[in-house]
Write a protein that holds these residues in place. Structure first.
Motif, PDB file in Angstrom:
ATOM      1  N   LYS A 478      -9.666  -8.227  -8.253  1.00  6.38           N
ATOM      2  CA  LYS A 478     -10.358  -7.038  -8.720  1.00  6.38           C
ATOM      3  C   LYS A 478     -10.195  -5.954  -7.673  1.00  6.38           C
ATOM      4  CE  LYS A 478     -14.909  -5.275 -10.030  1.00  6.38           C
ATOM      5  NZ  LYS A 478     -16.353  -5.598 -10.173  1.00  6.38           N
ATOM      6  N   LEU A 479      -9.672  -4.827  -8.085  1.00  2.59           N
ATOM      7  CA  LEU A 479      -9.387  -3.726  -7.167  1.00  2.59           C
ATOM      8  C   LEU A 479     -10.573  -2.777  -7.125  1.00  2.59           C
ATOM      9  CD1 LEU A 479      -7.247  -2.452  -5.328  1.00  2.59           C
ATOM     10  CD2 LEU A 479      -6.433  -1.166  -7.321  1.00  2.59           C
ATOM     11  N   ASP A 480     -11.010  -2.474  -5.905  1.00  2.99           N
ATOM     12  CA  ASP A 480     -12.126  -1.545  -5.691  1.00  2.99           C
ATOM     13  C   ASP A 480     -11.620  -0.391  -4.837  1.00  2.99           C
ATOM     14  OD1 ASP A 480     -14.510  -0.259  -5.337  1.00  2.99           O
ATOM     15  OD2 ASP A 480     -15.366  -1.733  -3.947  1.00  2.99           O
ATOM     16  N   LEU A 481     -11.405   0.767  -5.476  1.00  4.96           N
ATOM     17  CA  LEU A 481     -10.895   1.951  -4.769  1.00  4.96           C
ATOM     18  C   LEU A 481     -12.062   2.853  -4.411  1.00  4.96           C
ATOM     19  CD1 LEU A 481      -7.720   2.878  -6.877  1.00  4.96           C
ATOM     20  CD2 LEU A 481      -7.848   1.639  -4.702  1.00  4.96           C
ATOM     21  N   GLN A 482     -12.197   3.127  -3.119  1.00  2.07           N
ATOM     22  CA  GLN A 482     -13.217   4.052  -2.615  1.00  2.07           C
ATOM     23  C   GLN A 482     -12.508   5.149  -1.839  1.00  2.07           C
ATOM     24  OE1 GLN A 482     -16.254   1.940  -0.412  1.00  2.07           O
ATOM     25  NE2 GLN A 482     -16.613   0.460  -2.074  1.00  2.07           N
ATOM     26  N   LEU A 483     -11.916   6.075  -2.609  1.00  4.46           N
ATOM     27  CA  LEU A 483     -11.087   7.119  -2.028  1.00  4.46           C
ATOM     28  C   LEU A 483     -11.899   8.411  -1.925  1.00  4.46           C
ATOM     29  CD1 LEU A 483      -7.796   6.452  -4.029  1.00  4.46           C
ATOM     30  CD2 LEU A 483      -8.587   5.410  -1.878  1.00  4.46           C
ATOM     31  N   ASP A 484     -11.822   8.995  -0.725  1.00  3.82           N
ATOM     32  CA  ASP A 484     -12.546  10.254  -0.485  1.00  3.82           C
ATOM     33  C   ASP A 484     -11.813  11.390  -1.203  1.00  3.82           C
ATOM     34  OD1 ASP A 484     -13.960  12.393   0.438  1.00  3.82           O
ATOM     35  OD2 ASP A 484     -13.652  11.990   2.586  1.00  3.82           O
ATOM     36  N   PRO A 485     -12.451  12.032  -2.191  1.00  3.62           N
ATOM     37  CA  PRO A 485     -11.744  13.094  -2.905  1.00  3.62           C
ATOM     38  C   PRO A 485     -11.476  14.335  -2.060  1.00  3.62           C
ATOM     39  CG  PRO A 485     -14.042  12.980  -3.593  1.00  3.62           C
ATOM     40  CD  PRO A 485     -13.814  11.792  -2.694  1.00  3.62           C
ATOM     41  N   ARG A 486     -12.230  14.476  -0.948  1.00  5.19           N
ATOM     42  CA  ARG A 486     -12.024  15.629  -0.067  1.00  5.19           C
ATOM     43  C   ARG A 486     -11.085  15.310   1.099  1.00  5.19           C
ATOM     44  NH1 ARG A 486     -17.401  15.289  -0.968  1.00  5.19           N
ATOM     45  NH2 ARG A 486     -17.746  14.463   1.131  1.00  5.19           N
ATOM     46  N   LEU A 487     -10.337  14.225   0.960  1.00  5.26           N
ATOM     47  CA  LEU A 487      -9.446  13.823   2.042  1.00  5.26           C
ATOM     48  C   LEU A 487      -8.358  14.872   2.241  1.00  5.26           C
ATOM     49  CD1 LEU A 487      -9.214  11.234   3.839  1.00  5.26           C
ATOM     50  CD2 LEU A 487      -7.320  10.564   2.338  1.00  5.26           C
ATOM     51  N   PRO A 488      -8.192  15.400   3.479  1.00  4.36           N
ATOM     52  CA  PRO A 488      -7.165  16.429   3.696  1.00  4.36           C
ATOM     53  C   PRO A 488      -5.766  15.811   3.698  1.00  4.36           C
ATOM     54  CG  PRO A 488      -8.194  15.878   5.768  1.00  4.36           C
ATOM     55  CD  PRO A 488      -8.956  15.115   4.699  1.00  4.36           C
ATOM     56  N   ALA A 489      -4.791  16.637   3.418  1.00  2.00           N
ATOM     57  CA  ALA A 489      -3.400  16.189   3.483  1.00  2.00           C
ATOM     58  C   ALA A 489      -2.976  16.024   4.939  1.00  2.00           C
ATOM     59  CB  ALA A 489      -2.501  17.196   2.773  1.00  2.00           C
ATOM     60  N   ILE A 490      -2.064  15.097   5.152  1.00  2.00           N
ATOM     61  CA  ILE A 490      -1.532  14.871   6.491  1.00  2.00           C
ATOM     62  C   ILE A 490      -0.027  15.032   6.461  1.00  2.00           C
ATOM     63  CG2 ILE A 490      -3.409  13.285   7.098  1.00  2.00           C
ATOM     64  CD1 ILE A 490      -1.338  11.011   6.728  1.00  2.00           C
ATOM     65  N   ALA A 491       0.543  15.360   7.602  1.00  2.00           N
ATOM     66  CA  ALA A 491       1.993  15.496   7.714  1.00  2.00           C
ATOM     67  C   ALA A 491       2.582  14.138   8.065  1.00  2.00           C
ATOM     68  CB  ALA A 491       2.343  16.527   8.779  1.00  2.00           C
ATOM     69  N   ALA A 492       3.311  13.521   7.153  1.00  2.00           N
ATOM     70  CA  ALA A 492       3.884  12.194   7.369  1.00  2.00           C
ATOM     71  C   ALA A 492       5.061  11.992   6.432  1.00  2.00           C
ATOM     72  CB  ALA A 492       2.833  11.107   7.154  1.00  2.00           C
TER      73      ALA A 492
END
Length: 617
Positions: A478-492
């Motif tokens: 069972k997959l539980d995604l807790q992703l921050d919607p305000r996560l900034p973009a990173i250079a990678a």
């Protein structure tokens, strides 16, 4: 006949005195009795001297008045005899009382008694006649007591000598008496307090102009402190020799010119050298010991030693030395000069350390490193091949599946061109993904880094989960995604970030399958840590990690068919982007693997990745 004792001389004197009495009676001559008077005075004592004269007078009167000379003549002869006897007694008494003892002890002038230290003198035949006051004070006797002891026995002085030393001292004194050689003896002498101290007794003979011995004179020197110091010194030397011989190091000493002259027992036993062996010239030669070195090392060793000895500088040299069994072993030789207060070299101290095992271990380690390096390269290529196959497998499978769908939509009656067009677009995207994988591999081998671009980590996580949807379903995870919607973009690099997330998620799924846990929840969280870091955490409910630090080492794996390269590659990718990857065990069960990346512009990231970093291949 040689009379060697006072007792023998007295027996002979008494015999002569008795013979003189018999002779006086036989020849009718009283003057012969004067000999008996002298003997009595010498043997019996001075107090009995008058009694001896009186007795001689009575005997002589019997002899005189029994003869034919008449009363008048006999009276005159008797008077003459008595006067002569008294005069003889008086002269002997004066001589005996004003003896050498009395003239020294009672005289006012300087003499042997005034010599500092313990002194003595003896007659030519060895009878002691004098000990100075220092001797008498040390042994605790008076002059008269000493004189009586000397008169009683010629060797009465031996009573003051330690019983263990008496025999040797008497033998040396007799030897000097018989040969006239100087006396040099050491013995323990008892003092007035009953303690024994060591003394050195030195005596020499005094001779006349014809070389005849006319007396002996000697001095006794207190050497007890010296003997104790010598004993202590010998003990220290024994301890030092024991230390030098037992220390686990080969030690040898050299002359100022660099010629060896001493080897400790450790060196002798190791090399089999003979420390007592002399060269034909009688001096040890360094060339002899040069032969102990390996032929390939002799020239360099000899040049280094000669240079050091010429300049007086310490030396450290490594070479192969021949052991007594014929085996050459690596030796670390070190030499230091010992200088006196003027800076002159008085000797060289050298030590040899057997480092053969260390040298062989270093060589074995070097060979092992080479083999490990080759194995690492081979394993890295193998792991890279597996990774390439895995990365290409997903887009290629999608291309095959979408191509089949494209063919079905076109073969329909009537053909569905709209659905076929959407499938064709998917085929193009899948082919581009495969091309990007190949491009990243090519850049890796060309040792170039990709262009870091702003990416959305949440989108990367979602894409990876879509790719692994079938694996999640088959593993009942069972997959539980807790992703921050305000996560900034990173250079990678987008592809490398996909590879990292893919590895972490796949490891979490496999960890729960191996543990047979239920339920199987896999949580993936993204969050912002402070103002400059973005973190992604993958948490499973498996057995946990036995060693959270070692799982990032190359070739370390807990999987039966694993190569131990996946997490090592992930850490290398994260660190190349200026981030950090770590793992922890969870108290409630399972493990958590997290990576953090800095928030920055693409320019800043490019500057960071341009610096040399840890790379796996």
């Amino acid at each position: 006949m040689e009379l060697t004792s006072t007792k023998q001389r007295r027996v002979v004197a008494l015999a002569i005195g008795a013979a003189s009495v018999v002779l006086a009676l036989f020849v009718d001559e009283p003057y012969v009795l004067l000999v008996a008077v002298a003997v009595i005075c010498i043997c019996i004592g001075w107090e009995a001297g008058l009694v001896a004269v009186a007795m001689a007078a009575l005997l002589s009167s019997v002899t005189l008045f029994s003869g034919e000379s008449g009363a008048a003549g006999g009276a005159v002869r008797l008077a003459v005899f008595v006067v002569a006897a008294l005069a003889l007694w008086l002269v002997i008494k004066i001589f005996r009382t004003r003896s050498f003892y009395d003239r020294v002890y009672q005289g006012a002038g300087p003499g042997i008694a005034d010599i500092p230290g313990l002194g003595w003198s003896a007659y030519p035949d060895g009878r002691f006649r004098f000990f100075n006051p220092a001797v008498l004070e040390y042994v605790g006797v008076t002059a008269d007591e000493m004189r009586r002891m000397m008169d009683a026995d010629d060797y009465s002085w031996a009573q003051f000598i330690h019983p263990d030393d008496v025999e040797a001292s008497v033998a040396k004194w007799r030897h000097s008496m018989s040969t006239g050689e100087p006396l040099n003896d050491e013995q323990r002498v008892r003092g007035a307090d009953g303690t024994y101290r060591w003394f050195r007794d030195i005596g020499v003979a005094s001779r006349d102009d014809r070389g005849r011995i006319i007396g002996w004179y000697g001095q006794i020197e207190d050497i007890d402190d010296q003997r104790k110091a010598e004993v202590a010194l010998r003990q220290s030397e024994r301890e030092l020799r024991l230390l030098v011989d037992t220390v686990p190091t080969m030690i040898w000493l050299l002359t100022p010119a660099g010629l060896p002259y001493y080897f400790n027992k450790r060196f002798v036993d190791w090399a089999g050298v003979d420390p007592t062996e002399n060269e034909p010239s009688g001096n040890p030669q360094f060339a002899t010991h040069v032969e102990l070195f390996h032929p390939d090392d002799r020239a360099a060793m000899k040049a280094a030693f000669q240079k050091s000895f010429a300049r007086g500088e310490p030396l450290q040299h490594k070479g192969r030395l021949c052991r007594r069994d014929g085996e050459y072993r690596w030796i670390d030789s070190r030499f230091e000069p010992l200088r006196d207060e003027d800076g002159t070299i008085v000797r060289w101290y050298g030590v040899n350390l057997d480092i053969d095992d260390e040298i062989r271990a270093q060589e074995a380690l070097r060979l092992a490193d080479e083999r490990l390096s080759r194995a690492l390269r081979a394993a890295s290529l193998s792991e890279l091949s597996v990774s390439i196959a895995h990365e290409l497998n997903q887009p290629l499978q999608a291309v095959v599946a979408n191509a089949g769908a494209f063919q079905r939509w076109l073969s329909a009656d009537p053909p569905n061109f709209e659905h076929a067009s959407r499938v064709a677009q998917k085929i193009i995207r899948n082919a581009d993904a495969a091309a990007q994988v190949i491009s990243r591999i090519r850049a890796l081998f060309a040792k170039t880094s990709g262009e870091p671009n702003p990416i959305d980590l949440n989108a990367v996580i979602t894409e990876v989960c879509d790719l692994l949807a079938d694996k999640l379903l088959s593993g009942k995870v069972k997959l539980d995604l807790q992703l921050d919607p305000r996560l900034p973009a990173i250079a990678a690099d987008h592809v490398q970030m996909e590879q990292v997330v893919l590895n972490l998620v796949r490891n979490g799924i496999e960890a729960m399958q191996d543990a047979n846990t239920s339920p199987r929840d896999l949580r993936i969280a993204s969050r912002r840590r402070g103002d400059d870091v973005v973190e992604v955490e993958v948490r499973d409910q498996g057995r946990g990690l036995s060693d959270p630090e070692r799982i990032f080492e190359a070739f370390y794996t807990t999987k039966q068919d694993g190569l131990g390269m996946g997490l090592a590659i992930c850490r290398s990718i994260i660190e190349s982007h200026g981030g950090r990857l770590w793992a922890d065990n969870i108290a409630t069960g399972g493990a958590s693997i997290t990576f953090g990346l800095p928030i920055g512009s693409a320019k800043a990231v490019r500057s960071s990745t341009a610096k040399p970093g840890k790379r796996l291949v």
